[in-house]
Design an enzyme around this catalytic site. Sequence first.
Site, mmCIF file in Angstrom:
data_model
loop_
_atom_site.group_PDB
_atom_site.id
_atom_site.type_symbol
_atom_site.label_atom_id
_atom_site.label_comp_id
_atom_site.label_asym_id
_atom_site.label_seq_id
_atom_site.Cartn_x
_atom_site.Cartn_y
_atom_site.Cartn_z
ATOM 1 C CE LYS A 30 -0.001 81.693 -29.967
ATOM 2 N NZ LYS A 30 1.367 81.976 -30.459
ATOM 3 C CG ASP A 333 2.713 78.695 -24.173
ATOM 4 O OD1 ASP A 333 3.866 78.315 -24.453
ATOM 5 O OD2 ASP A 333 1.719 78.380 -24.846
#
Length: 453
Positions: A30, A333
């Site tokens: 991403k 994350d």
Amino acid sequence: MNPDQHLSPRPRRFLPAGPLRGAIRVPGDKSISHRALMLSALAVGESRISGLLEGEDVLATAAAMRAMGAQVERTVSSDSGGEWQVHGVGVGGLLQPAQALDMGNSGTSTRLLMGLIASHPITATFTGDASLSKRPMGRVIEPLSQMGADITSSPGGRLPLMLRGAVPAVPISYRLPVASAQVKSAVLLAGLNTPGITTVIEPVPTRDHSERMLKGFGADLTVEVGADGTRIIRLSGEAELKPQVIDVPGDPSSAAFFIVAALLVPGSELVIENVGLNPTRAGLIAVLRAMGGSIEELNPREVGGEPVADLRVRHSALKGIEVDPAIAPSMIDEFPILFVAAALAEGRTVTSGLDELRVKESDRLTVMREALVAAGARVTETEDGLTIDGSGGEPLEGTSVAGGPIATHLDHRIAMSMAVAGLASYHGVDVDDTRPIATSFPAFEALLDGAMA
């Protein structure tokens, strides 16, 4: 993003599974996907991107670049995702968008695009969904204001906000007060169209995709590492970027859910192909190996300046450890899924230095504690981390119907982490809404079901 997207939740019960087998490929990274679109839009000529992550966050970036004059088109469908062509407008060539830029749920799109626009002669309004509109943007507003951008935000430095770019912007030397790749990247992107040298001083290294890709596109960028580990990044402004052909490696943050699932479910042996192993992102793999996880790198190679390998993951008996807070930026994350691994390990896992998790899509410390406790884990929350006493490999109890489903708070990583917890439970785990998963990993459920089949 469709504003009605989260109005009707899509709950699902994730049930205990047989072993995960075979080979899978996770979507493109991403972080790299966002940057590939932005820098291609600022190059003069045509760039081609394969393996781009086609989740809603990245599509929000694509729509914003289109709104500011770049031609961004998906051209070919392939097994590894579409191929995209971008005709860029050149640094300094962004056009005034006709309407507000809707960032959906994407904090990365918002912060990086604020940086890009800060040194262009345009005004842009940023809007987002309910979750993004709660997230503070002050840490980006401050350095961009020092460079001359005029930013009017909603109370608390939140969206919606309006940004008027400064031309010429003022080059600054900015020392990051908190470890944040997004703030670093926003300042460097603003520096592209700023005369002189923009400097970012990073006391704690964070993911360096922006530096690698800026160099790849031809920007004049240097990185100096001091004796104390401080990184000093200098970018010469008024850059001319050259179009590129980019193959986006698989996202390690997406691979993380399958790595942990294969470690936890007995009998699993799963190969995850084409995973990006940038050292500023691979902290989770180091921590899981320290806990006893069997994760083997096959066919290591370099793609577009990024290290990549296929990972073979086998079911392993994990042991609790104390996680060094210095590793946090390289796996920020991945903590929600690490907490799931810790809940099944033998002994105690202690994490600290994770204040950053309180300002993600949700307060990930409180939300993961509540979720894991509801599924039968033993978890204590501290000011800046969680302490988890593992089950020693025994499956979690799972959620009871009476207790109701796990509240994911529209946070994709909570939803996916608790899906994996369901595979390693006796009775399954109910998740209140699986639709936020589409922001980063639209094929997650299909890939998970396939690996278990």
